[in-house]
Structures are given as structure tokens and as C-alpha cells.
Design a protein around this motif. Structure first.
Motif, PDB file in Angstrom:
ATOM      1  N   THR A  20       2.487   5.959 -55.006  1.00 11.71           N
ATOM      2  CA  THR A  20       3.301   5.982 -54.345  1.00 11.71           C
ATOM      3  C   THR A  20       3.128   7.489 -53.417  1.00 11.71           C
ATOM      4  OG1 THR A  20       4.095   4.450 -54.374  1.00 11.71           O
ATOM      5  CG2 THR A  20       5.196   5.596 -52.794  1.00 11.71           C
ATOM      6  N   ILE A  34      -2.483  -3.388 -44.961  1.00  6.55           N
ATOM      7  CA  ILE A  34      -2.378  -3.699 -43.485  1.00  6.55           C
ATOM      8  C   ILE A  34      -2.585  -2.627 -42.355  1.00  6.55           C
ATOM      9  CG2 ILE A  34      -1.083  -4.867 -42.586  1.00  6.55           C
ATOM     10  CD1 ILE A  34       0.941  -5.597 -44.759  1.00  6.55           C
ATOM     11  N   VAL A  71      -2.027  -1.896 -38.898  1.00  8.26           N
ATOM     12  CA  VAL A  71      -2.071  -3.054 -37.271  1.00  8.26           C
ATOM     13  C   VAL A  71      -1.660  -1.747 -36.451  1.00  8.26           C
ATOM     14  CG1 VAL A  71       0.311  -3.748 -36.129  1.00  8.26           C
ATOM     15  CG2 VAL A  71      -0.189  -4.385 -38.868  1.00  8.26           C
ATOM     16  N   LYS A  83      -3.795   1.412 -37.089  1.00  3.61           N
ATOM     17  CA  LYS A  83      -3.040   1.972 -38.523  1.00  3.61           C
ATOM     18  C   LYS A  83      -2.551   1.395 -40.061  1.00  3.61           C
ATOM     19  CE  LYS A  83      -1.699   6.120 -35.746  1.00  3.61           C
ATOM     20  NZ  LYS A  83      -1.134   6.409 -34.511  1.00  3.61           N
ATOM     21  N   VAL A 101      -0.463   0.385 -42.049  1.00  4.88           N
ATOM     22  CA  VAL A 101       1.513   0.331 -42.261  1.00  4.88           C
ATOM     23  C   VAL A 101       1.528   0.982 -43.672  1.00  4.88           C
ATOM     24  CG1 VAL A 101       2.628  -2.223 -42.441  1.00  4.88           C
ATOM     25  CG2 VAL A 101       1.083  -1.816 -40.899  1.00  4.88           C
ATOM     26  N   GLY A 131       5.123   1.825 -43.490  1.00  2.44           N
ATOM     27  CA  GLY A 131       6.239   1.365 -44.081  1.00  2.44           C
ATOM     28  C   GLY A 131       7.445   2.945 -44.029  1.00  2.44           C
ATOM     29  N   VAL A 132       9.056   2.144 -44.547  1.00  2.00           N
ATOM     30  CA  VAL A 132       9.831   3.447 -44.273  1.00  2.00           C
ATOM     31  C   VAL A 132       9.531   4.671 -45.473  1.00  2.00           C
ATOM     32  CG1 VAL A 132      11.566   2.273 -45.725  1.00  2.00           C
ATOM     33  CG2 VAL A 132      11.986   4.560 -43.794  1.00  2.00           C
ATOM     34  N   ASN A 133       8.981   4.143 -46.475  1.00  2.00           N
ATOM     35  CA  ASN A 133       9.032   4.851 -47.485  1.00  2.00           C
ATOM     36  C   ASN A 133       7.570   4.787 -48.019  1.00  2.00           C
ATOM     37  OD1 ASN A 133       8.477   2.662 -48.500  1.00  2.00           O
ATOM     38  ND2 ASN A 133      10.563   2.248 -49.239  1.00  2.00           N
ATOM     39  N   ALA A 179       5.443   2.163 -49.717  1.00  2.00           N
ATOM     40  CA  ALA A 179       5.393   2.074 -50.091  1.00  2.00           C
ATOM     41  C   ALA A 179       4.562   0.250 -49.463  1.00  2.00           C
ATOM     42  CB  ALA A 179       6.368   1.452 -51.471  1.00  2.00           C
ATOM     43  N   GLY A 180       4.373   0.363 -48.797  1.00  2.00           N
ATOM     44  CA  GLY A 180       4.189  -1.124 -47.588  1.00  2.00           C
ATOM     45  C   GLY A 180       2.751  -1.509 -48.074  1.00  2.00           C
ATOM     46  N   GLY A 181       2.684  -2.956 -47.898  1.00  2.00           N
ATOM     47  CA  GLY A 181       1.136  -3.191 -47.557  1.00  2.00           C
ATOM     48  C   GLY A 181       1.337  -3.977 -49.225  1.00  2.00           C
ATOM     49  N   GLU A 182       2.391  -4.584 -49.712  1.00  2.00           N
ATOM     50  CA  GLU A 182       2.400  -4.911 -51.188  1.00  2.00           C
ATOM     51  C   GLU A 182       2.206  -6.519 -51.340  1.00  2.00           C
ATOM     52  OE1 GLU A 182       1.370  -3.553 -54.384  1.00  2.00           O
ATOM     53  OE2 GLU A 182       1.533  -1.788 -54.227  1.00  2.00           O
ATOM     54  N   CYS A 183       1.818  -6.801 -50.657  1.00  2.00           N
ATOM     55  CA  CYS A 183       1.651  -8.407 -50.038  1.00  2.00           C
ATOM     56  C   CYS A 183       1.313  -9.007 -52.138  1.00  2.00           C
ATOM     57  CB  CYS A 183       0.318  -9.103 -48.945  1.00  2.00           C
ATOM     58  SG  CYS A 183       0.631  -8.023 -48.042  1.00  2.00           S
ATOM     59  N   HIS A 188       2.260  -8.868 -54.333  1.00  2.00           N
ATOM     60  CA  HIS A 188       4.231  -9.402 -55.166  1.00  2.00           C
ATOM     61  C   HIS A 188       5.187 -10.074 -53.564  1.00  2.00           C
ATOM     62  CE1 HIS A 188       2.347  -7.364 -58.109  1.00  2.00           C
ATOM     63  NE2 HIS A 188       2.421  -6.233 -57.487  1.00  2.00           N
ATOM     64  N   MET A 189       4.521 -10.558 -53.196  1.00  2.00           N
ATOM     65  CA  MET A 189       5.257 -11.798 -52.264  1.00  2.00           C
ATOM     66  C   MET A 189       5.304 -13.249 -52.844  1.00  2.00           C
ATOM     67  SD  MET A 189       3.673 -11.717 -48.584  1.00  2.00           S
ATOM     68  CE  MET A 189       2.531 -12.251 -48.567  1.00  2.00           C
TER      69      MET A 189
END
Lengths: 317, 317
Positions: B73, B144, B146, B149, B151, B153-155, B157-161, B163-164
Motif C-alpha cells: 500500500t 481499476i 476510471v 485514472k 481508482v 480509494g480513500v486509503n 488500497a482500492g482495486g482488490e477485486c 477479494h470480492m
């Protein structure tokens, strides 16, 4: 300056004049009375828009832009490609509104996306740039905001997070797939889960509640839980786990600043929000990050749609 | 102008000089030899960067910006907050690179996000603004894009698809949750599924393939399937269904222009891609839309990371 926000719903057409601080100055509405021709419906949309402007003590010269939220899919030219409950097929909404209101800056967007925008800018989001709004209603609706803009995707059909599968080969969803989040986390799903538990537990207090109310509703299990009813507790615990599962999926993929949750089930307030936050906190992938997505209750209610529509002019250009 | 793209991996440090048309002009690399101190590793990063510039026949004055992809991160100040396999905790990567290379415009980003950026701009994305890259490897990685740019996220740590969750209460995932996409769609998961089928089918051709290769791999079931082996066909069909499930979830949420799929399993080519496209086509929510997400194979391989890193300077500012 002021803008007009319009919410074209299956039941009502609502138009509000909104100022640049997102305050609703005046509102006018009329029944949609669908199915009617698009021309008839757009005449009424123009009428309530003009009424709202009059009520606000303004004239059309004071209006900078017009935004409208509609069910269905809207393309980049402001054409409503398909809206099942209005019977619309390729209706040139932007053109029809420009023509009737004499205003060039007209923006058309899906209604769930407008509601998300309203909450993000004027509601609980307080201007958050990365924001997801989830509505737990008849279905599970959602709108995604990234970097202050609605995620429409390549075909303007983005943001359908209710149709992410959380159980492969699971419950049948209205969309044709099996196991969608909507099939577990909507009010409709909660009612189904409640009815199943009532069959399994003939002595559950849920039977008395449902009889007194004349029906099983999204509140039945929550009310029974508050009375200490075992079956009610089981239904609510399982339901909250399903809602949380989808929320954590969204957190892991997008890590938005805020996820706001609206819809009828939200009237449960902290009874729903507290355990949801606990699940998300425990299971998110970003467990080591100091900053985390906030899970909050929507606050604008039905106003989110018209305010979000009114904002379209400032975020789309 | 030129930029330097660096891929800081658990095994190797790779630095490439990239021109403004995304071509790699020269590359230099050295083993990471982790665990070492951050200072030692960054000395080597600077060394290979300078070597690559020399190989390209350039000097540092020709370099407009430096980008680096790293596991873990990274926050907005270019600090690597946490990278398990490097033993990094709050390493000020941007500062350390600026200091060593004498270049102000330094950008640090998660490596999966760099790879996504590389494929989106210079690879199979061909400049697509809404793009998702999925890697089917030991785990399931993703990035990801969009509106051009990453994605974060706020911290960040976005884009961990990966772990869906696609199966509530399903297979144990390495992240602690149960039922993540990664636990069904990674190469690791495919090997587990293959081994289970081999136990169930002692006569399956998969036993001969595994014996000849000395192990069960991500190819075992695919190779058996090509020989008409029933158990192999079952494993592959089920695996493709799991991969497709996550892809359709991404399509419904984001409707990207392109989802590109990389990682070792992708060497199966159209054997994998064709049925995936068929699933997505049949099950996506946007079934009525004329424009649809394209599902394609990644084309840059390991170069995606360095090219994406080299591009950071032009998309992050």
C-alpha cells in the motif's frame, strides 16, 4: 444562480428549484400517469418545472441548468434508451426538455445515480469525491461516484452493484442471474427470509407481529428480534451478514470515502448500521489502513434525487 | 521526453527508460535480495535506473519523471505504508528516489495498478479510459482505471477485486474472509480444484499428466480436457464459471470499456477467453445495451508494470 432538478418516477414527476448551496427553494409535482406518450409526459415535466420556478419567485432567466433523473438507461446524448416502467424506448429527453423550457444546459441521468450524487454533494457525503450510495428497497440500487463524477461506464449502465453475485448458483434474482446481492439484501429478500423462518418456527413471535400488521414486512423480523424472539434474531443476523458481504466487496474494490445506505430498511437506524460497521471493520482487506470507508445512513431521503439532478450541470461539464 | 519506469518486485528490481509513445528504449535489472534495508534496496533501484538511462544513450537531464510500482500500500505522499514481502513499513519511497536520482517528479504506486495502467494506455487497452485489469496468478490481482485514472480509494488500497466474495461462507481465502473470488479463480484455486477432482476420479487422464510433469499445475486440467477427459472437462468448466462470475460482477458495477485478463492461466488463450465471453454476454445486467465491455487477453506481459510505472507522471498530475 439556480438550477432545476427533476425526478421522473414511475408514480410522480417532481421538479425543484435548487440554489448553489444545494437548498431546495421550491417544489412542484404531478402524477406521472404512465403509460402515456413521451410528449404528454414531457409537457407535464415542463409544466411542473415552470411552476416550481414561479413558486420560487424566479423566472427562467435565473435558471442556469436543468437536470433530470429517470429510471432506465440514458446515453451520452441525453436519450433514454430504455425505461421499462415508463414504456420509453429511445426517447430524446434532453432535446425534448431543451425545446420545452428554452434552456440549453440540460442533463439527463439515471435516477439512482442522481440520488447518489445528491447524497455525495449535499447530503451525508458532505462533498466526498469517492462515494457509493446503496439503496435497500424492493431491489438493491446503487450509484458509484469516483473523483466527484458518476461512474457510468462505456454504455451508461454502470453502478448496478445489486447485481453482483455473492452466492454462486444461489437464490434466483429478478435479473436472470442466480445469487445476486439483491436476491439476499433487498427488502424483498428480507421478507422472503422472514417467511421461511416463520414456516420453520411456528411459535415465533413473528407470526403475531405479521397478523397484527396484516402482512409480513421488512420490519417483522427486526420487531421480533427486539422482543428477544430467537427466530427473529436469526433472520436479522443472517440478513445483516448478507448486506455486509456486498458492502465489504465494494470497500475492497473501490475503498470509497463513504458508503451511504438508504431505503426503507434504513429506518432501523443504528440497529442495522452498528453490526454492518462491525462486519466491514473485521473483514475488509485493508485491515491495516488507518483511513477506512465510513458506513453511514442516507439523510436526504426522497430529496436526494432532485438535488442530485440539479447538480448534474455542475459535475457533468 | 523520456521517463523511467521501475518495477520493484519480491524477486527482481527492473528499471526501463520509456519514450512518450510507451516504447521501452532500454532496461536494466538486479535481484531484489529481500529482506534487506530499504536504503540498500533503494541504492540498487537508483543504480539500475542510471544503468538503463546509460544503455539508452541518454542522461538524467533527458528524464522528465520517474514512476515505480511496488507491492503493498502506497499513500499520497509516496510512502510505502506496508509491503509484507519486502519487509517495508512506512518507507518514504518518493523521497528516497528523489534524493538518489536528483529528479523531482517521482511517483510511487501499487504494482497491480501500474500493470493495469500499462495495459490500458500502451497495451490491449489502446488508451481506453475505463478499464479493469485482472491477473489470474497465485492470487487474483486487479487494477481499476476510471476516466483514465487509477481508482486508489480513500486509503490507496482500492482495486482488490480478487477479494470480492462470490460464495458467502465458501472456501477459505488467504485474506481471512471466506469465499473470495481469489479462492475460486486463482491458479492456486484451480490446482486445488484439480487435485480434488483427481481424488474423485482415480482413472482420470489428469493423473498421467501430473505424473509426467512431476506436479499438478494450472495446466493439468486444461491438458486433460483437450484429450477429452471427463474429469478435466468438469474442472475446467467449473473454473471458467467462477472466473466469469467475478468478471460479470465487475461489468455490472463498472461497465468498463475493456476488461483485460493476464497471468499464467491466460496462456490457454481462446480456450479460456471464448467461454468467458459467452458467460459474460449471457449474464450481464446490461443485456439490452448495444455497447458492451470487451473481454480480452493482456498483451504486455511483464512489461506492463514498468510501462505503467513510467506513465504515472503523465496521469497523476
Amino acid at each position: 444562480m439556480y438550477s432545476i432538478g427533476i425526478d421522473l418516477g414511475g408514480t410522480n414527476i417532481v421538479a425543484s428549484v435548487v440554489d448553489d448551496k444545494y437548498n431546495i427553494i421550491a417544489t412542484s409535482k404531478t402524477p406521472t400517469s404512465a403509460p402515456r406518450t413521451a410528449d404528454e409526459i414531457f409537457d407535464d415535466i415542463a409544466m411542473v418545472s415552470q411552476e416550481a420556478v414561479q413558486k420560487a419567485g424566479l423566472t427562467m432567466a435565473d435558471i442556469d441548468s436543468v437536470g433530470m433523473g429517470t429510471p432506465g438507461t440514458v446515453n451520452s446524448e441525453g436519450i433514454i434508451e430504455f425505461a421499462n416502467n415508463l414504456g420509453f424506448n429511445n426517447v430524446p429527453a434532453k432535446h425534448m426538455l431543451t425545446e420545452r423550457l428554452g434552456i440549453e444546459r440540460v442533463f439527463i441521468e439515471n435516477d439512482a445515480n442522481c440520488a447518489a450524487l445528491g447524497e455525495a454533494y449535499a447530503g451525508v457525503g458532505n462533498g466526498a469525491k469517492d462515494f457509493v450510495a446503496v439503496t435497500l428497497g424492493t431491489g438493491v440500487g446503487s450509484g458509484i461516484i469516483v473523483d466527484g463524477k458518476i461512474v457510468n461506464g462505456v454504455n451508461f449502465a454502470g453502478g448496478e452493484c445489486g447485481h453482483m453475485v455473492i452466492v454462486v448458483d444461489g437464490e434466483q434474482c429478478s435479473c436472470g442471474r442466480k445469487g445476486c446481492w439483491e436476491a439476499y439484501a433487498s427488502a424483498t429478500a428480507l421478507i422472503r427470509q422472514t417467511k421461511m423462518a416463520m414456516e420453520e418456527y411456528p411459535d415465533s413471535y413473528m407470526h403475531q407481529i405479521a397478523e397484527a400488521e396484516g402482512k409480513v414486512s421488512g420490519r417483522t423480523a427486526f420487531d421480533a428480534m427486539r422482543k428477544g424472539d430467537i427466530a427473529g434474531i436469526k433472520v436479522v443476523d443472517q440478513y445483516i451478514k448478507y448486506v455486509a458481504c456486498g458492502l465489504i466487496n465494494l470497500v475492497n474494490a473501490l475503498q470509497p470515502e463513504i458508503i451511504c445506505i438508504g431505503g426503507g430498511i434504513c429506518n432501523e437506524g443504528e440497529t442495522l448500521m452498528k453490526p454492518l460497521r462491525r462486519f466491514v471493520q473485521a473483514e475488509r482487506y485493508s485491515i491495516h489502513s488507518k483511513i477506512q470507508t465510513k458506513i453511514v445512513k442516507a439523510e436526504l431521503g426522497n430529496d436526494a434525487g432532485v438535488i442530485g439532478a440539479a447538480i448534474l450541470g455542475s459535475v457533468k461539464e
